[in-house]
Design an enzyme around this catalytic site. Structure first.
Site, PDB file in Angstrom:
ATOM      1  N   GLY A  77       0.834  -1.186   0.000  1.00  0.00           N
ATOM      2  CA  GLY A  77       0.000   0.000   0.000  1.00  0.00           C
ATOM      3  C   GLY A  77       0.869   1.235   0.000  1.00  0.00           C
TER       4      GLY A  77
ATOM      5  N   CYS B  95       5.880  -0.255   7.512  1.00  0.00           N
ATOM      6  CA  CYS B  95       5.570   0.954   6.737  1.00  0.00           C
ATOM      7  C   CYS B  95       6.790   1.324   5.907  1.00  0.00           C
ATOM      8  CB  CYS B  95       5.229   2.102   7.691  1.00  0.00           C
ATOM      9  SG  CYS B  95       4.775   3.630   6.839  1.00  0.00           S
ATOM     10  N   LEU B  96       6.554   1.671   4.660  1.00  0.00           N
ATOM     11  CA  LEU B  96       7.660   2.060   3.777  1.00  0.00           C
ATOM     12  C   LEU B  96       8.346   3.332   4.282  1.00  0.00           C
ATOM     13  CD1 LEU B  96       6.004   1.319   0.318  1.00  0.00           C
ATOM     14  CD2 LEU B  96       7.796  -0.022   1.448  1.00  0.00           C
TER      15      LEU B  96
ATOM     16  N   HIS C  69      -4.376   1.626   7.749  1.00  0.00           N
ATOM     17  CA  HIS C  69      -3.005   2.155   7.838  1.00  0.00           C
ATOM     18  C   HIS C  69      -2.824   3.308   6.837  1.00  0.00           C
ATOM     19  CE1 HIS C  69       1.556   1.371   7.991  1.00  0.00           C
ATOM     20  NE2 HIS C  69       1.417   2.113   6.908  1.00  0.00           N
TER      21      HIS C  69
ATOM     22  N   HIS D  45      -2.330   7.612   7.256  1.00  0.00           N
ATOM     23  CA  HIS D  45      -1.335   8.489   6.617  1.00  0.00           C
ATOM     24  C   HIS D  45      -1.997   9.772   6.110  1.00  0.00           C
ATOM     25  CE1 HIS D  45       2.434   6.264   6.575  1.00  0.00           C
ATOM     26  NE2 HIS D  45       1.886   5.192   6.023  1.00  0.00           N
TER      27      HIS D  45
HETATM   28  O1  GNR Z   1       4.025  -2.474   2.526  1.00  0.00           O
HETATM   29  C1  GNR Z   1       3.386  -2.360   3.561  1.00  0.00           C
HETATM   30  N1  GNR Z   1       3.083  -3.448   4.296  1.00  0.00           N
HETATM   31  C2  GNR Z   1       2.216  -3.447   5.365  1.00  0.00           C
HETATM   32  C3  GNR Z   1       2.195  -4.577   6.164  1.00  0.00           C
HETATM   33  C4  GNR Z   1       1.339  -4.651   7.235  1.00  0.00           C
HETATM   34  C5  GNR Z   1       0.510  -3.601   7.504  1.00  0.00           C
HETATM   35  C6  GNR Z   1       0.524  -2.458   6.728  1.00  0.00           C
HETATM   36  C7  GNR Z   1       1.374  -2.387   5.652  1.00  0.00           C
HETATM   37  S1  GNR Z   1       1.369  -0.985   4.650  1.00  0.00           S
HETATM   38  C8  GNR Z   1       2.995  -1.014   4.041  1.00  0.00           C
HETATM   39  C9  GNR Z   1       3.217   0.046   2.987  1.00  0.00           C
HETATM   40  C10 GNR Z   1       3.020   1.409   3.601  1.00  0.00           C
HETATM   41  O2  GNR Z   1       3.828   1.954   4.288  1.00  0.00           O
HETATM   42  N2  GNR Z   1       1.889   1.993   3.380  1.00  0.00           N
HETATM   43  O3  GNR Z   1       1.639   3.174   3.925  1.00  0.00           O
HETATM   44 NI    NI Z   2       2.777   3.251   5.753  1.00  0.00          NI
END
Ligand code: GNR
Ligand code: NI
Length: 171
Positions: free
Chosen positions: A46, A92-93, A134, A138
């Site tokens: 995501g 989260c990235l 999630h 953001h």
């Molecule tokens: O890549 C993502 N993996 C993830 C794994 C578990 C719960 C939420 C996420 S979102 C994250 C990518 C991201 O930072 N999206 O904002």
């Molecule tokens: Ni994230």
């Protein structure tokens, strides 16, 4: 298409509240395509526009194994949430290499516009429900580490600043 840099925690721009998209036009479709390219390149499931320093209510997701089921949510709103909650490991990235458990409603119904500008509803559970919540966090400037204890959050902040510094020095 273009890959865009992803803001890293604790960048204060991650706390910006996004505004709604006024019209799903060519500019917004280009943003969506850039977000998808950036998400796939980073191996994420995501991505919210906030993470790219674009403060508009746009989310992309793809939880499929083959990375062939892109989901686009423009101006998403949660219209129903379950009383039942679930505890799931999140990453989260914008906070690389940090994973921790967050409790959220187990199921949510989201209303949004798609890439074509048409409204749709999504009944989400499991990873889809985790991810959509999630990403919507953001858009209101919230990063998942804010659900953790102040001590954990402080350790994460320090770790991220060090990682960024090391990378800048070519380590
Ligand atoms: O890549 C993502 N993996 C993830 C794994 C578990 C719960 C939420 C996420 S979102 C994250 C990518 C991201 O930072 N999206 O904002
Ligand atoms: Ni994230």
């Amino acid at each position: 298409m273009a890959r865009l840099p992803i803001l890293r925690y604790p960048d204060p721009r991650l706390h910006t509240v996004a505004r709604p998209v006024a019209a799903v036009d060519e500019r917004v479709r280009q943003l969506v395509d850039d977000m998808l390219e950036t998400m796939y390149a980073a191996d994420g499931v995501g991505l919210a526009a906030t993470q790219l320093d674009v403060h508009e209510r746009v989310i992309v997701m793809d939880i499929s194994e083959q990375h062939d089921r892109p989901l686009v949510l423009i101006n998403p709103e949660i219209v129903a949430r379950s009383d039942e909650t679930a505890l799931a490991e999140e990453g989260c990235l914008s906070v690389p290499l940090v994973y921790d458990r967050v409790e959220r409603p187990a199921r949510v119904t989201v209303r949004a516009l798609g890439r074509d500008g048409q409204p749709f509803e999504l009944d989400a559970e499991g990873l889809t429900a985790v991810c959509v919540q999630h990403e919507m966090d953001h858009l209101v400037g919230k990063v998942f580490v804010e659900y953790l204890s102040p001590l954990k959050r402080e350790r994460i902040r320090t770790k991220m600043l060090k990682k960024t510094r090391d990378e800048m020095r070519g380590k």
